[in-house]
Design an enzyme around this catalytic site. Structure first.
Site, short mmCIF file in Angstrom:
data_model
loop_
_atom_site.label_atom_id
_atom_site.label_comp_id
_atom_site.label_asym_id
_atom_site.label_seq_id
_atom_site.Cartn_x
_atom_site.Cartn_y
_atom_site.Cartn_z
N THR A 201 37.00 32.89 38.72
CA THR A 201 37.70 31.72 39.27
C THR A 201 37.78 31.77 40.79
O THR A 201 37.97 30.72 41.43
CB THR A 201 39.11 31.61 38.68
OG1 THR A 201 39.82 32.83 38.92
CG2 THR A 201 39.05 31.33 37.20
N ASP B 131 42.27 46.33 40.13
CA ASP B 131 42.62 47.47 40.99
C ASP B 131 42.90 48.73 40.17
O ASP B 131 42.53 49.84 40.57
CB ASP B 131 43.84 47.13 41.85
CG ASP B 131 43.51 46.16 42.98
OD1 ASP B 131 42.33 45.81 43.13
OD2 ASP B 131 44.44 45.75 43.69
N PHE B 132 43.57 48.57 39.05
CA PHE B 132 43.87 49.73 38.20
C PHE B 132 42.57 50.40 37.77
O PHE B 132 42.42 51.63 37.89
CB PHE B 132 44.69 49.29 36.98
CG PHE B 132 44.90 50.38 35.96
CD1 PHE B 132 45.86 51.35 36.16
CD2 PHE B 132 44.14 50.43 34.79
CE1 PHE B 132 46.06 52.37 35.22
CE2 PHE B 132 44.32 51.43 33.85
CZ PHE B 132 45.29 52.40 34.07
N ASP C 245 35.88 32.61 33.80
CA ASP C 245 35.05 33.54 34.55
C ASP C 245 35.10 33.25 36.05
O ASP C 245 35.00 32.10 36.48
CB ASP C 245 33.60 33.43 34.05
CG ASP C 245 32.67 34.39 34.75
OD1 ASP C 245 32.84 35.60 34.58
OD2 ASP C 245 31.76 33.92 35.46
N HIS D 25 39.59 50.18 39.14
CA HIS D 25 38.81 50.71 40.26
C HIS D 25 39.40 52.03 40.79
O HIS D 25 38.66 52.98 41.07
CB HIS D 25 38.74 49.68 41.39
CG HIS D 25 38.00 48.43 41.02
ND1 HIS D 25 37.23 48.31 39.89
CD2 HIS D 25 37.90 47.23 41.65
CE1 HIS D 25 36.69 47.11 39.83
NE2 HIS D 25 37.08 46.44 40.89
N ASP E 252 31.63 43.78 32.68
CA ASP E 252 31.14 43.89 34.06
C ASP E 252 31.06 45.34 34.51
O ASP E 252 30.05 45.77 35.07
CB ASP E 252 32.07 43.12 35.01
CG ASP E 252 31.72 41.65 35.11
OD1 ASP E 252 30.54 41.30 34.94
OD2 ASP E 252 32.64 40.85 35.36
N ARG F 56 39.31 32.70 28.59
CA ARG F 56 39.20 33.58 29.75
C ARG F 56 38.24 32.88 30.71
O ARG F 56 37.09 32.60 30.37
CB ARG F 56 38.70 34.96 29.34
CG ARG F 56 38.57 35.96 30.50
CD ARG F 56 37.15 35.98 31.02
NE ARG F 56 36.89 37.05 31.97
CZ ARG F 56 35.77 37.18 32.66
NH1 ARG F 56 34.77 36.31 32.50
NH2 ARG F 56 35.60 38.15 33.50
N GLY G 8 28.31 46.97 32.20
CA GLY G 8 26.99 46.35 32.24
C GLY G 8 26.40 46.18 33.62
O GLY G 8 25.17 46.05 33.75
N ASN G 9 27.21 46.17 34.65
CA ASN G 9 26.67 46.03 36.00
C ASN G 9 26.29 47.38 36.62
O ASN G 9 25.93 47.44 37.79
CB ASN G 9 27.68 45.30 36.90
CG ASN G 9 27.69 43.81 36.63
OD1 ASN G 9 26.73 43.26 36.11
ND2 ASN G 9 28.79 43.15 36.96
N GLU H 103 39.56 35.52 35.67
CA GLU H 103 38.97 36.62 36.41
C GLU H 103 39.10 36.25 37.90
O GLU H 103 38.38 35.39 38.38
CB GLU H 103 37.51 36.82 36.04
CG GLU H 103 36.86 37.98 36.78
CD GLU H 103 35.36 38.06 36.59
OE1 GLU H 103 34.79 39.14 36.80
OE2 GLU H 103 34.73 37.03 36.24
#
Length: 623
Positions: free
Chosen positions: A269, A327-328, A267, A330, A396, A265, A399-400, A301
């Site tokens: 990009t 998007d899904f 990160d 969010h 993210d 994966r 944790g963000n 990502e």
């Protein structure tokens, strides 16, 4: 597994003559291997070529030898391509023999995106021990859950004892905080033995600051021509960039060949800037696939919603298999929590937009972003469902947040069960974040263990990030945000795996949904051409999936109880006549539900679908 080698294998390689060393250090005229022994340090000079690669063989040493590189008779530094840093990122490197481990996974086929269910986890917080070895004992339960692959957050070595992994500075060295390299190999081998793939999160958009000695060897690892959120970009397209590109590509190949990972994966990009004729992502895709004998998956990502990332190489794409399609997540999070800050300002959180994400993968396909004022995204055409990875939680998005709140910490259990069912019914590959399957009580916070000066800046920066949020406009409120440097922040993020039992209802729901997704003749096929999603007012939506004469209907009802007339509800009316059968309802008491009944009342087009409040119901319709 066959081994692909590049033109200049860097680092320490065990040979029949001893250990061969190679390092790209054009800033130095003389590089010496500094070897540690009981008698002190001894130095062995390497030979410099015209490109600044210093190489040579040191006899009579092997695996376990510890070394540094001394530059021009001055200071000594760890190997940029170190395979292990037993004393941390500032200590000596250790010679590792990647061929000494006895693998038992010869029959393992690898992974493809078809049928993929990803489980993202952080090694340090998944178990009390926080180690590669401890995770092995949890693999059978993860297999029973129904996931098909675990995704490890980055393990490249980082400063201190704890970190998310995105501050890694030794790209080739698995972090000693979790164990030794062979412990990681044992983990991957054990995963394959129980039938789980393993994907590794890697970071090629920036290098961490503490313990990063790359500039001592060459300034051309970086370029001021491009900027990233972390400062100067990695040099993928300027002078001497061929060495930097090879350094990164060889690292990616190492994880596949030496550790048998089934995919990567990549990160952030969208922050990798490369104006060269062949973008580094495209080169990575080409060379990784050439190096891998098994099937591997590459997932990016990609915040720009660019379909070029997943486009075929022969059509000008980068050849990546899939992107994190945020998007899904969010749209759903805005609907469920009312979030409006930061990038959530771009999303309405409507049932219509959630339905669009399910049907098309991206919501933003060129519309102007409210947050940036610029167009975002490209048109989705024939990209498959497997190109869009969906989630309702990830590291993210949890944790963000200032207090590491998970989605189920913010909404009631009924709506969380509906959101979970929607995720696992959609045709796009789902990603679960560790603990969401049993509604973990623990947060997942941002944590670091930097030196005192950098740590202070990180703490201030972390709290400053939320200064623009209304809830944290007051300085005292910002001070309440957990300190990333505090050990307690890390410890509070550790899962309590006993909650699989105490929260048995939601755990049973996830197991049932994943079994259905894996075995059902319709849901097991990731096909975006045979799915339709439609809003049913402001608080419910329906998703219809089909294969031949088999049809599956999900009614995801986040609001009050609803009664839907089949003959007057377009998405239900379009389902061919047949026998309706309930195959799963989140209201079932086994799943912690209310016990209320979801059912179809009546016959034919006059029938009505009855769904209780805050319930998801899946029906099978057979012609």
């Amino acid at each position: 597994m066959s081994r692909t080698t590049l033109s200049r294998p860097l680092g320490a390689t065990i040979t029949t003559e001893g250990v061969s060393f190679a390092v790209w250090a054009p800033k130095a005229e003389l590089v010496e291997v500094e070897l540690q022994s009981s008698d002190g340090a001894e130095y062995q000079p390497l030979t410099r070529d015209e490109k600044g690669v210093h190489s040579g063989t040191v006899p009579a040493i092997g695996a376990g030898a510890r070394y540094r590189y001394r530059l021009d008779g001055g200071d000594s530094y760890p190997d940029p391509a170190s395979r292990f840093q037993p004393e941390g990122v500032h200590g000596p490197s250790e010679v590792i023999d990647p061929t000494a481990f006895s693998w038992t996974d010869g029959g393992w086929p690898g992974l493809t995106m078809d049928g993929l269910v990803i489980y993202e986890l952080h090694i340090g917080t998944y178990t009390p021990e926080g180690s590669y070895a401890a995770l092995i004992g949890e693999l059978p339960e993860l297999k029973r859950l129904g996931v098909t692959a675990i995704e490890l957050m980055p393990v490249a070595d980082f400063p201190g004892r704890r970190n998310w992994g995105y501050d890694g500075v030794d790209l080739y060295a698995p972090s000693r905080a979790y164990g030794r390299p062979d412990d990681l190999r044992q983990l991957v081998d054990a995963a394959h033995r129980v039938g789980l793939g393993v994907i590794l999160d890697v970071v090629y958009n920036h290098f961490g600051p503490d313990g990063n000695y790359l500039r001592q060897f060459s300034d051309d690892y970086f370029t001021a021509r491009h900027q990233t959120p972390w400062g100067e970009a990695i040099n993928y397209d300027g002078p001497n960039s061929e060495f930097v590109r090879e350094f990164v590509v060889a690292n990616a190949i190492q994880w596949l060949q030496d550790y048998h990972f089934d995919g990567l994966r990549l990160d952030a990009t969208d922050t990798i800037v490369d104006d060269s004729p062949t973008h580094i992502l495209a080169e990575l895709s080409d060379l990784i696939r050439a190096a891998a004998e098994r099937n591997v998956v590459l997932i990016a990502e990609e915040a720009r919603n660019s379909v070029r990332t997943v486009g075929p190489r022969d059509q000008g794409g980068y050849g990546i298999d899939a992107v994190w399609a945020d998007d899904f997540h969010h749209e759903l999070r805005v609907y469920l929590t009312g979030a409006r800050e930061n990038y959530y300002a771009d999303y309405s959180g409507s049932m219509e937009e959630i339905a669009k994400a399910i049907e098309e993968g991206f919501v933003y396909q060129g519309q102007t972003s409210t947050a940036s004022g610029k167009p975002r995204g490209t048109k989705v055409t024939d990209e498959p469902a497997t190109a869009f990875v969906f989630c309702i939680q990830n590291h993210d998005q949890v944790g963000n947040r200032p207090f590491g709140e998970r989605l189920h910490h913010e909404i009631d259990p009924g709506r969380y069960a509906v959101a979970s069912t929607l995720l696992l019914f959609a045709p796009e590959p789902p990603l679960l974040f560790m603990g969401q399957e049993f509604a973990a009580s623990t947060p997942f916070l941002f944590f670091t263990d930097h030196n005192e000066e950098l740590g202070r800046l990180v703490t201030e920066g972390r709290r400053g990030e939320f200064g623009g949020f209304r809830a944290f406009a007051d300085e005292d409120m910002r001070e309440s945000i957990p300190d990333p440097q505090a050990e307690s922040t890390f410890l509070s993020s550790k899962l309590k795996l006993r909650e699989r039992r105490t929260n048995a209802g939601i755990y049973a729901l996830y197991r049932a949904l994943l079994q259905l997704r894996g075995e059902d003749p319709v849901l097991a096929i990731s096909d975006r051409t045979s799915v339709r999603a439609e809003a049913l007012g402001a608080q419910a939506l329906a998703v219809h999936r089909w294969q031949r004469d088999e049809h599956r209907l999900l009614i995801a009802n986040f609001g009050a109880a609803t009664s839907l007339p089949i003959g007057e509800t377009p998405i239900l009316r379009d389902v061919p006549d047949g026998r309706w059968r309930l195959i799963l309802s989140t209201a079932n008491r086994r799943f912690g539900g209310t016990g209320e009944r979801a059912w179809v009342r009546g016959r034919g087009r006059e029938a009505r679908v009855e769904v209780p409040a805050r319930t998801a119901a899946i029906f099978a319709v057979k012609q």
